[in-house]
Design an enzyme around this catalytic site. Structure first.
Site, PDB file in Angstrom:
ATOM      1  N   TYR A  16       0.832  -1.205   0.000  1.00  0.00           N
ATOM      2  CA  TYR A  16       0.000   0.000   0.000  1.00  0.00           C
ATOM      3  C   TYR A  16       0.867   1.256   0.000  1.00  0.00           C
ATOM      4  O   TYR A  16       2.003   1.250   0.477  1.00  0.00           O
ATOM      5  CB  TYR A  16      -0.957   0.009   1.202  1.00  0.00           C
ATOM      6  N   CYS A  17       0.319   2.314  -0.577  1.00  0.00           N
ATOM      7  CA  CYS A  17       0.971   3.624  -0.611  1.00  0.00           C
ATOM      8  C   CYS A  17      -0.116   4.677  -0.755  1.00  0.00           C
ATOM      9  O   CYS A  17      -1.302   4.349  -0.750  1.00  0.00           O
ATOM     10  CB  CYS A  17       1.997   3.704  -1.745  1.00  0.00           C
ATOM     11  N   THR A  18       0.257   5.935  -0.884  1.00  0.00           N
ATOM     12  CA  THR A  18      -0.717   7.028  -0.804  1.00  0.00           C
ATOM     13  C   THR A  18      -1.851   6.888  -1.814  1.00  0.00           C
ATOM     14  O   THR A  18      -3.020   6.771  -1.456  1.00  0.00           O
ATOM     15  CB  THR A  18      -0.015   8.380  -0.994  1.00  0.00           C
ATOM     16  N   ILE A  51      -4.126   4.232  -0.239  1.00  0.00           N
ATOM     17  CA  ILE A  51      -4.663   4.581   1.074  1.00  0.00           C
ATOM     18  C   ILE A  51      -5.815   5.572   0.938  1.00  0.00           C
ATOM     19  O   ILE A  51      -6.796   5.523   1.688  1.00  0.00           O
ATOM     20  CB  ILE A  51      -3.558   5.183   1.964  1.00  0.00           C
TER      21      ILE A  51
END
Length: 317
Positions: free
Chosen positions: A207-209, A236
């Site tokens: 996961y990342c922004t 996210i």
């Protein structure tokens, strides 16, 4: 009444002439009064820009007219800007005054449009393969709802943070693995170090922004023997919009505009701790030395602190 909006977007699609696309995107944004950061590469486009609502709509519409970017609308996340600059600004392009008839957003100081070898600098431009449908060989895409379903159905799911460690200091998924890295260049060494070999056969949700880093990270992980890799559609941001404070996310989200951090709902848990005194805080700051790029969590009292390397007391990676 003008409404300030911020667009966060990316699209992996082969681009035959990145420099020509850069020039076009620069002129398009100038004409619409948009400010922010855009990266163009042979792999596609990655950007965060903001401006008036109508200007942002026009930007998306006109960018989609370029055939490799026709799917861009599926990868755009909209959010509220904090406001507009008060002074009148002019834009000069190629020596000609081309002042846009739009108000300019306060969340970005300027417009930057650049060509790079990679949309995100992992240091593997030749390893990443991109086709018309996106990254080839990346992780399975999951909706926010599917993320929760996978976690409920398996007791061995691992969340793997695809961001810099300082971002995770104020918010992360419950129980996530957070590699101790300060730039994306550090991920390949971390994956090849053997430190994460124990999870190679487990379901791993990267996961990342907004999702762009995990498009690449998930492919790099699969290339290095991680057998069951996933990524979250929209990152996210989309998960937080779906579940607020009631899901598997804890804390705040670090963002790369004037807002610095966002919460998905009122009453979000504060998991960050000031690097100097330990006071709960969700405030990220730069080292006070202007030559340093280190970032860390600080309370209001210690927001002007420096890292150890520049005469301060904060230890950073």
């Amino acid at each position: 009444m003008s409404v300030p909006k911020i667009l966060l977007y990316y699209l992996f699609s082969p681009v035959s002439d990145p420099e020509a696309v850069r020039l076009w995107q620069r002129e398009l944004c100038d004409s619409l009064g948009l400010r922010g950061r855009i990266i163009i590469s042979a792999h596609g486009i990655n950007g965060t820009v903001g401006g008036e609502l109508e200007a942002c709509k026009q930007y998306v519409k006109r960018t989609k007219e370029y055939s490799p970017f026709s799917r861009l609308g599926d990868f755009v996340k909209w959010s509220e800007g904090t406001g507009f600059v008060t002074e009148e600004l002019t834009t000069t392009t190629y020596g000609a005054n081309r002042s846009a008839p739009w108000r300019q957003i306060a969340d970005f100081p300027r417009l930057s449009v650049k060509v790079r070898d990679e949309l995100v600098a992992f240091g593997a431009p030749d390893e990443v393969k991109v086709g018309p449908d996106g990254v080839i060989g990346g992780g399975v895409h999951l909706s926010p709802e599917q993320v929760n379903e996978l976690v409920e159905s398996r007791d061995d799911v691992v969340f793997f943070d695809g961001r810099n460690a300082y971002e995770a200091a104020i918010g992360k998924f419950k129980g996530a693995i957070v590699p101790d890295i300060s730039t994306t260049h550090g991920f390949i060494d971390a994956l090849e170090s053997g430190a994460y070999d124990a999870i190679k056969d487990k379901p791993v949700i990267t996961y990342c922004t907004g999702g762009v880093r995990c498009e690449i990270l998930s492919a790099l992980m699969k290339n290095r023997g991680f057998s069951d890799v996933y990524q979250i559609d929209g990152g996210i941001v989309k998960y937080g919009e779906a579940y607020g404070n009631s899901g598997l996310w804890d804390g705040s989200l670090a963002v790369f505009d004037g807002r610095e951090t966002v919460e998905f709902a009122e009453g979000a848990e504060v998991i960050g701790r000031c690097a100097v005194c330990g006071t709960p805080s969700s405030h990220l700051v730069n080292c006070a030395d202007p030559s340093c790029r280190a970032r860390f969590v600080a309370c209001a009292e210690h927001a002007g602190e420096k890292c150890i390397a520049h005469g301060g007391v904060v230890s950073v990676s």
